[in-house]
Design a protein around this motif. Structure first.
Motif, PDB file in Angstrom:
ATOM      1  N   GLU A   1      43.070  66.034 -34.903  1.00 19.24           N
ATOM      2  CA  GLU A   1      43.720  64.739 -34.692  1.00 19.24           C
ATOM      3  C   GLU A   1      44.234  64.612 -33.260  1.00 19.24           C
TER       4      GLU A   1
ATOM      5  N   LYS B   1      46.511  63.471 -30.499  1.00 20.68           N
ATOM      6  CA  LYS B   1      47.905  63.069 -30.408  1.00 20.68           C
ATOM      7  C   LYS B   1      48.244  62.449 -29.053  1.00 20.68           C
ATOM      8  N   THR B   2      47.736  63.045 -27.972  1.00 16.25           N
ATOM      9  CA  THR B   2      48.047  62.562 -26.630  1.00 16.25           C
ATOM     10  C   THR B   2      46.782  62.587 -25.783  1.00 16.25           C
TER      11      THR B   2
ATOM     12  N   VAL C   1      47.895  57.318 -31.368  1.00 13.23           N
ATOM     13  CA  VAL C   1      47.690  58.180 -30.209  1.00 13.23           C
ATOM     14  C   VAL C   1      48.612  57.754 -29.065  1.00 13.23           C
TER      15      VAL C   1
ATOM     16  N   ASN D   1      40.246  61.764 -35.085  1.00  8.74           N
ATOM     17  CA  ASN D   1      40.660  62.790 -36.051  1.00  8.74           C
ATOM     18  C   ASN D   1      39.389  63.226 -36.771  1.00  8.74           C
TER      19      ASN D   1
ATOM     20  N   GLU E   1      46.500  66.688 -26.277  1.00 10.04           N
ATOM     21  CA  GLU E   1      47.035  67.289 -27.505  1.00 10.04           C
ATOM     22  C   GLU E   1      46.177  66.885 -28.688  1.00 10.04           C
ATOM     23  N   ARG E   2      45.665  67.873 -29.392  1.00 10.38           N
ATOM     24  CA  ARG E   2      44.997  67.687 -30.674  1.00 10.38           C
ATOM     25  C   ARG E   2      45.640  68.656 -31.656  1.00 10.38           C
ATOM     26  N   ARG E   3      46.037  68.179 -32.807  1.00  2.00           N
ATOM     27  CA  ARG E   3      46.704  69.058 -33.779  1.00  2.00           C
ATOM     28  C   ARG E   3      46.233  68.750 -35.204  1.00  2.00           C
TER      29      ARG E   3
END
Length: 314
Positions: free
Chosen positions: A14, A16-17, A64, A263, A312-314
């Motif tokens: 996913e 995020k940034t 995002v 995502n 950022e991917r989490r």
């Protein structure tokens, strides 16, 4: 310092940034000028800005955080940057390997100022142990459209038109230091339509990769800290859990291949994508597809992935 904690161990977790940069304030007025600067067609900057804002809105609607780095430039960098016609293609500037940001190096001198401007900002945004600014000291050229972080062990890199093998050899120690154990190196044709790896293939989820069919004929050099060996592209990708959709339905390289994972279940794609690709595989049929009009931006030779730098991917 911005509150960003770089974290990218895949291309599909996913988002995020993400970092972007608004398009140039200049028009590319005619086909002759477009040919000179390496663009596909003339571009009206007003339309390009409308496209870019729509792309940002689509990402923000999915939760995002979008950061336009040009808003943070100061002084002579802020004065020059709006005139750089390729500044929108931020993917090439750096790559987040795990929790480490490694800078790229321009493969064309026309793009060199963007790298300087963004890297100076990243030095302000990130601690020294996160942003490895000295990693590009020995580079000749490395544009990160040639880089895929496949999983938490493996990176896939093309040494082609804009990324040199010398640069990869110089940077591989930093990639291993960032926590990766394997680098797959492919050497694709040095043509405009195959300029970067992400103009030839793209990760479409946790276990699917879309690639132009010709890539199945290319070997991959598999580099570890102990040495290297070789594998065919399909075998290399399948060993890392990716089923490969080999496709000949690529009508427009940028629109059809250069999409972005928001995502594991959602793709942000161009309205010009060849819909046949999205129906070629069962795992694509079940995806949530968000279309955005980036037609004016694509005339510059890059697509949605080219215009986004995940942090950022989490």
């Amino acid at each position: 310092m911005l509150e960003i904690q770089p974290n990218c161990w895949s291309e599909h977790d996913e988002l995020k940034t993400v970092v972007v940069c608004s398009p140039t304030t200049l028009d590319v007025p005619d086909q002759r000028t477009a040919d000179y600067v390496g663009w596909e067609r003339p571009v009206q900057q007003e339309k390009a800005h409308e496209n870019h804002e729509a792309m940002i809105k689509a990402m923000e609607n999915e939760g995002v955080q979008v950061i336009d780095y040009s808003h943070y430039l100061k002084g002579e960098h802020a004065d020059l940057n709006p005139n750089l016609i390729n500044r929108v293609f931020v993917r090439d500037l750096a790559c987040v390997y795990g929790n480490t940001v490694i800078p790229g190096d321009a493969g064309a001198t026309m793009r060199a100022p963007e790298y300087l401007h963004s890297h100076e900002l990243f030095k302000e945004w990130f601690d020294e142990d996160v942003f490895q600014i000295t990693a590009n000291n020995e580079m000749k050229a490395l544009e990160n459209g040639d880089v895929f972080v496949l999983d938490n062990d493996t990176v896939f890199i093309n040494t082609g038109l804009r990324t040199s093998i010398e640069s990869l050899e110089a940077i591989q120690k930093w990639i291993f230091k960032a926590g990766f154990s394997e680098i797959g190196v492919i050497d694709l044709p040095r043509k405009g339509e195959t300029m970067h790896l992400d103009m030839n293939c793209n990760v479409a989820g946790p276990d699917l990769l879309v690639a132009k069919s010709y890539m199945r004929l290319f070997p991959v050099q598999i580099v570890t800290e102990k040495g290297y060996t070789y594998s065919m592209t399909g075998d290399f990708l399948q060993r890392h859990g990716f089923e490969v959709l080999w496709t000949d339905n690529v009508k427009h390289t940028v629109a059809d291949i250069n999409f972005l994972n928001l995502n594991p279940e959602t793709l942000l794609v161009s309205t010009k994508i060849n819909k046949k690709i999205l129906h070629e595989h069962p795992k694509l049929k079940n995806k949530k597809i968000i279309e955005v009009d980036v037609n004016e931006l694509e005339k510059g030779g890059g697509g949605i992935r080219c215009m986004t730098l995940p942090m950022e991917r989490r």
